[in-house]
Design a protein around this motif. Structure first.
Motif, short mmCIF file in Angstrom:
data_model
loop_
_atom_site.label_atom_id
_atom_site.label_comp_id
_atom_site.label_asym_id
_atom_site.label_seq_id
_atom_site.Cartn_x
_atom_site.Cartn_y
_atom_site.Cartn_z
N GLY A 63 1.12 -1.26 -0.56
CA GLY A 63 -0.02 -0.05 0.01
C GLY A 63 0.87 1.03 0.32
O GLY A 63 2.10 1.40 -0.38
N LEU A 64 0.14 2.39 -0.10
CA LEU A 64 0.70 3.64 0.07
C LEU A 64 1.07 3.79 2.04
O LEU A 64 -0.34 4.01 2.43
CB LEU A 64 0.40 4.95 -0.57
N VAL A 65 1.89 4.22 2.41
CA VAL A 65 2.51 5.03 3.43
C VAL A 65 3.59 6.00 3.74
O VAL A 65 4.42 6.47 2.98
CB VAL A 65 2.69 3.37 4.30
N GLN A 66 3.22 7.07 4.61
CA GLN A 66 4.68 8.24 4.63
C GLN A 66 5.71 7.80 5.43
O GLN A 66 5.81 6.24 5.49
CB GLN A 66 4.02 9.28 5.51
N ALA A 67 6.68 8.34 4.59
CA ALA A 67 7.30 8.12 5.49
C ALA A 67 8.26 7.98 6.84
O ALA A 67 7.29 8.47 7.25
CB ALA A 67 8.87 9.12 4.84
N GLY A 68 8.43 7.26 7.05
CA GLY A 68 8.82 6.39 9.03
C GLY A 68 7.69 5.40 9.11
O GLY A 68 8.11 5.39 10.71
N GLY A 69 6.57 5.86 8.37
CA GLY A 69 5.68 4.89 8.66
C GLY A 69 6.22 3.19 8.65
O GLY A 69 6.80 2.41 8.03
#
Length: 123
Positions: free
Chosen positions: A10-16
């Protein structure tokens, strides 16, 4: 034949974080070492992590060491990749693979492959 089906991308933000799963069927799961590989656009497929048949030993690429953890549940015929502290450079299609025998890091040494799951890390 071994069939492998990945999920969890999926799509995740950096650090996630994300956890990928790979469900196997068709042959005796415990005969196979399992690996995760990834391929970014325009790049060759590269090794990420591998785990032994028993799950007691694992190998990691330097780029993911300390951030990713591979594990397996032999009762469920499933291998996992826990990905923490994700970076934009981790963006790729992630593939699960099975190899009869011991774990290895070479792409061509794996016998069966899943269809891949997309992981996108935004900055």
């Amino acid at each position: 034949q071994v069939q492998l089906v990945e999920s969890g991308g999926g799509l995740v933000q950096a650090g996630g974080s994300l956890r990928l799963s790979c469900a196997a069927s068709g042959r005796t799961f415990t005969n196979y070492a399992m690996g995760w590989f990834r391929q970014a656009p325009g790049k060759a497929r590269e090794f990420v992590a591998a785990i032994s048949q028993s799950g007691r030993s694992a190998l990691y690429a330097d780029s993911v060491k300390g951030r990713f953890t591979i594990s397996r549940d032999n009762a469920k015929n499933t291998v996992y990749l826990q990905m923490n502290t994700l970076k934009p450079e981790d963006t790729a299609v992630y593939y699960c693979a099975a190899r009869y025998g011991i774990a290895a890091i070479l792409t061509h040494s794996y016998d069966y492959w899943g269809q891949g799951t997309q992981v996108t890390v935004s900055s």
